[in-house]
Write a protein that holds these residues in place. Structure first.
Motif, PDB file in Angstrom:
ATOM      1  N   ALA A 199     -21.358 -45.069  64.395  1.00 31.02           N
ATOM      2  CA  ALA A 199     -22.325 -46.241  63.958  1.00 31.02           C
ATOM      3  C   ALA A 199     -21.538 -47.188  63.084  1.00 31.02           C
ATOM      4  CB  ALA A 199     -23.531 -45.851  63.559  1.00 31.02           C
ATOM      5  N   ASP A 200     -20.767 -46.284  62.254  1.00 32.57           N
ATOM      6  CA  ASP A 200     -19.780 -47.168  61.183  1.00 32.57           C
ATOM      7  C   ASP A 200     -18.483 -47.260  61.574  1.00 32.57           C
ATOM      8  OD1 ASP A 200     -19.595 -44.458  59.015  1.00 32.57           O
ATOM      9  OD2 ASP A 200     -19.245 -44.579  60.931  1.00 32.57           O
ATOM     10  N   TYR A 201     -18.043 -47.301  62.696  1.00 36.42           N
ATOM     11  CA  TYR A 201     -16.821 -47.426  63.241  1.00 36.42           C
ATOM     12  C   TYR A 201     -16.200 -48.875  62.818  1.00 36.42           C
ATOM     13  CZ  TYR A 201     -12.914 -46.888  66.426  1.00 36.42           C
ATOM     14  OH  TYR A 201     -11.447 -46.902  67.003  1.00 36.42           O
ATOM     15  N   ASP A 202     -15.216 -48.979  62.220  1.00 42.63           N
ATOM     16  CA  ASP A 202     -14.521 -50.254  61.869  1.00 42.63           C
ATOM     17  C   ASP A 202     -13.719 -50.833  63.069  1.00 42.63           C
ATOM     18  OD1 ASP A 202     -12.699 -51.038  58.808  1.00 42.63           O
ATOM     19  OD2 ASP A 202     -13.284 -52.313  60.665  1.00 42.63           O
ATOM     20  N   LEU A 203     -14.121 -51.738  63.571  1.00 41.78           N
ATOM     21  CA  LEU A 203     -13.374 -52.550  64.813  1.00 41.78           C
ATOM     22  C   LEU A 203     -12.209 -52.885  64.479  1.00 41.78           C
ATOM     23  CD1 LEU A 203     -16.458 -54.261  66.968  1.00 41.78           C
ATOM     24  CD2 LEU A 203     -15.193 -52.055  67.233  1.00 41.78           C
ATOM     25  N   ALA A 204     -12.039 -53.613  63.261  1.00 39.21           N
ATOM     26  CA  ALA A 204     -10.748 -54.633  62.889  1.00 39.21           C
ATOM     27  C   ALA A 204      -9.887 -53.487  62.434  1.00 39.21           C
ATOM     28  CB  ALA A 204     -11.188 -55.483  61.576  1.00 39.21           C
ATOM     29  N   ALA A 205     -10.384 -52.286  61.643  1.00 43.28           N
ATOM     30  CA  ALA A 205      -9.247 -51.393  61.532  1.00 43.28           C
ATOM     31  C   ALA A 205      -8.884 -50.812  62.912  1.00 43.28           C
ATOM     32  CB  ALA A 205      -9.969 -50.283  60.518  1.00 43.28           C
ATOM     33  N   SER A 206      -9.746 -50.623  63.588  1.00 46.73           N
ATOM     34  CA  SER A 206      -9.318 -50.001  65.028  1.00 46.73           C
ATOM     35  C   SER A 206      -8.106 -50.998  65.680  1.00 46.73           C
ATOM     36  CB  SER A 206     -10.408 -49.689  65.751  1.00 46.73           C
ATOM     37  OG  SER A 206     -10.220 -49.184  67.077  1.00 46.73           O
ATOM     38  N   ARG A 207      -8.494 -52.287  65.680  1.00 43.15           N
ATOM     39  CA  ARG A 207      -7.554 -53.105  66.341  1.00 43.15           C
ATOM     40  C   ARG A 207      -6.094 -53.004  65.620  1.00 43.15           C
ATOM     41  NH1 ARG A 207     -11.935 -56.812  66.505  1.00 43.15           N
ATOM     42  NH2 ARG A 207     -10.920 -58.065  64.671  1.00 43.15           N
ATOM     43  N   ARG A 208      -6.148 -52.968  64.365  1.00 39.65           N
ATOM     44  CA  ARG A 208      -5.059 -52.867  63.382  1.00 39.65           C
ATOM     45  C   ARG A 208      -4.072 -51.626  63.960  1.00 39.65           C
ATOM     46  NH1 ARG A 208      -8.082 -54.976  59.334  1.00 39.65           N
ATOM     47  NH2 ARG A 208      -8.532 -53.169  58.577  1.00 39.65           N
ATOM     48  N   GLN A 209      -4.951 -50.585  64.075  1.00 39.39           N
ATOM     49  CA  GLN A 209      -4.277 -49.214  64.378  1.00 39.39           C
ATOM     50  C   GLN A 209      -3.849 -49.300  65.887  1.00 39.39           C
ATOM     51  OE1 GLN A 209      -6.512 -45.613  65.530  1.00 39.39           O
ATOM     52  NE2 GLN A 209      -5.850 -44.762  63.892  1.00 39.39           N
ATOM     53  N   LEU A 210      -4.527 -49.957  66.775  1.00 38.85           N
ATOM     54  CA  LEU A 210      -3.765 -50.099  68.018  1.00 38.85           C
ATOM     55  C   LEU A 210      -2.484 -51.019  68.055  1.00 38.85           C
ATOM     56  CD1 LEU A 210      -4.092 -49.880  70.949  1.00 38.85           C
ATOM     57  CD2 LEU A 210      -5.659 -51.769  71.098  1.00 38.85           C
ATOM     58  N   ALA A 211      -2.610 -52.028  67.443  1.00 41.34           N
ATOM     59  CA  ALA A 211      -1.361 -52.848  67.125  1.00 41.34           C
ATOM     60  C   ALA A 211      -0.288 -52.204  66.555  1.00 41.34           C
ATOM     61  CB  ALA A 211      -1.620 -54.024  66.470  1.00 41.34           C
ATOM     62  N   HIS A 212      -0.355 -51.343  65.350  1.00 42.53           N
ATOM     63  CA  HIS A 212       0.492 -50.441  64.886  1.00 42.53           C
ATOM     64  C   HIS A 212       1.112 -49.394  65.993  1.00 42.53           C
ATOM     65  CE1 HIS A 212       2.164 -48.168  61.602  1.00 42.53           C
ATOM     66  NE2 HIS A 212       1.928 -47.082  62.522  1.00 42.53           N
TER      67      HIS A 212
END
Lengths: 197, 227
Positions: free
Chosen positions: B21-34
């Protein structure tokens, strides 16, 4: 003196020089589906860390192959097949079958649901019985049950997650319910109930 | 007497809450790009461990084929190959005309449906043919499930295919043609139209299942260009 290779711990700085931007469509795809994938993976694997790791690698793969993925018939279907295969592979490498039955929340609700049924029919069933009935379904029906009934997504959403038509989801739901009900000796839903959504 | 709980209600109660429920989408996208940048900058795990990065990132255009994607391509190649065989029209005609349904005709009809994008119908006819003992149909089902990432179902059909072929896989791959390559192409309009005109039965398990008809067999030559 020639500069040596970048120091081991310097990856962060070095990577900052690399310009990689996620394509907009991929960003949108990620935002639409990442949580659904995480919840599905968690349901199957029983561990949050494992789910995070599997889904993370799936998205890496999608990103690296994005040009190919969007040229195909259905990016959703491609991604779903990728996720499923990786989840299953992870389970096999870890030497386990699906951990769905061990998810504490699932056990609680399944047990409560079956308690009321037991009084009606004097049927000796446990949450294991419900799980076994679900586990013996063909994979597509199994996934529909997990997405609809364990994760609680509406059928429109389930169709998009799996990359199939809504009618497909409905017929798989109907068949799965029929099989489970038969196994547990429960009455079938009235036709009206079935098409509630 | 209280009305009994239906399976509908029982299953409704099985829902578990969102564990992220508290998953951070923006952080997840940044991690993906990384993660992607990381993959593109290091040629191998060994290079990464040694801290040896490329001078410039690798192009992000390489395709890493997956088993499921290849299975889909192989199935289409196998379907096309089956229909290019000289007796395909004859078998299709037999299927449409005879009262006793011919498993070989069913196999070919399934292949045709698959190429037309009618995979549910194709699955029905492959299961029919496999049920009648046709190992190629079982192999097709293996590929179909593999293409969907359904590894357990895929293995079941792989086992069936071997059993039906008398314990060897050789007959299945013989004459199947080269490994399929290239991009998926949309099914031809002519083929889709021809399939859409077929009589359809409502099957419990597979939904709308088309039935073969004699005209289709006549047009197989014309349609094979579309394959």
């Amino acid at each position: 003196m020639n500069p040596g290779p970048p120091p081991r711990d310097d990856h962060g700085d070095h990577l900052a020089e690399v310009q990689y931007t996620l394509p907009t469509a991929l960003e949108a795809f990620h935002d639409l589906y990442v949580k659904a994938y995480l919840n599905y993976a968690y349901t199957m694997l029983g561990e949050k860390e494992a789910a995070l790791a599997v889904v993370r690698r799936c998205f890496s793969h999608l990103a690296l192959n994005w040009a190919q993925v969007i040229r195909g018939e259905s990016p959703e279907a491609y991604a779903w097949a990728l996720l499923k295969a990786r989840v299953e592979t992870h389970l096999r490498l870890a030497g386990r079958s699906s951990r769905m039955v061990e998810a504490a929340a699932f056990q609680r609700t399944a047990r409560a649901a079956l308690e009321s049924v037991r009084c009606q029919f004097e049927v000796m069933e446990t949450s294991l019985g419900l799980y076994t009935a679900i586990a013996s379904l063909p994979e597509r029906q199994y996934d529909v049950i997990v997405l609809l009934h364990v994760l609680g997504y509406p059928s429109d959403r389930v169709a998009r997650i799996m990359g199939v038509k809504r009618d497909t989801v409905r017929s798989h739901r109907r068949l799965a319910r029929r099989r489970i009900a038969k196994k547990l000796g429960l009455p079938q839903s009235m036709a009206a109930d079935d098409e509630k959504e | 007497m209280r009305p009994s709980r239906s399976i509908h209600e029982t299953l409704e109660d099985a829902v578990i809450p969102d564990a992220f429920a508290d998953y951070d989408l923006a952080a997840s996208r940044r991690q993906l790009a990384h993660d992607v940048a990381d993959t593109l900058m290091f040629d191998s795990a060994a290079a990464r461990a040694a801290g040896i990065a490329r001078r410039t990132p690798a192009p992000a255009t390489s395709a890493f084929p997956t088993v499921h994607d290849q299975a889909g391509k192989d199935l289409r190649a196998l379907s096309a190959h089956a229909l290019h065989g000289s007796d395909a029209a004859e078998l299709l005609a037999k299927l449409a005309n005879s009262r006793r349904i011919d498993p070989d005709g069913a196999l070919h009809f399934a292949c045709l449906l698959n190429l037309a994008g009618c995979t549910e119908g194709a699955q029905f006819w492959w299961q029919f043919a496999a049920g009648a003992g046709n190992p190629t149909a079982a192999h097709c089902l293996h590929l179909l499930h593999l293409g969907r990432g359904e590894l357990r179902d895929a293995e079941h059909w792989a086992g069936q295919a071997v059993d039906l072929a008398g314990g060897t896989t050789a007959p299945l791959t013989r004459g199947a043609g080269p490994r399929a390559r290239g991009h998926w192409r949309r099914p031809s309009p002519a083929l889709r139209a021809a399939v859409r005109r077929l009589t359809v039965d409502e099957d419990d398990e597979f939904g709308r299942v088309p039935h073969p008809d004699p005209c289709l067999a006549d047009r197989i030559g014309e349609l094979s260009d579309a394959l």
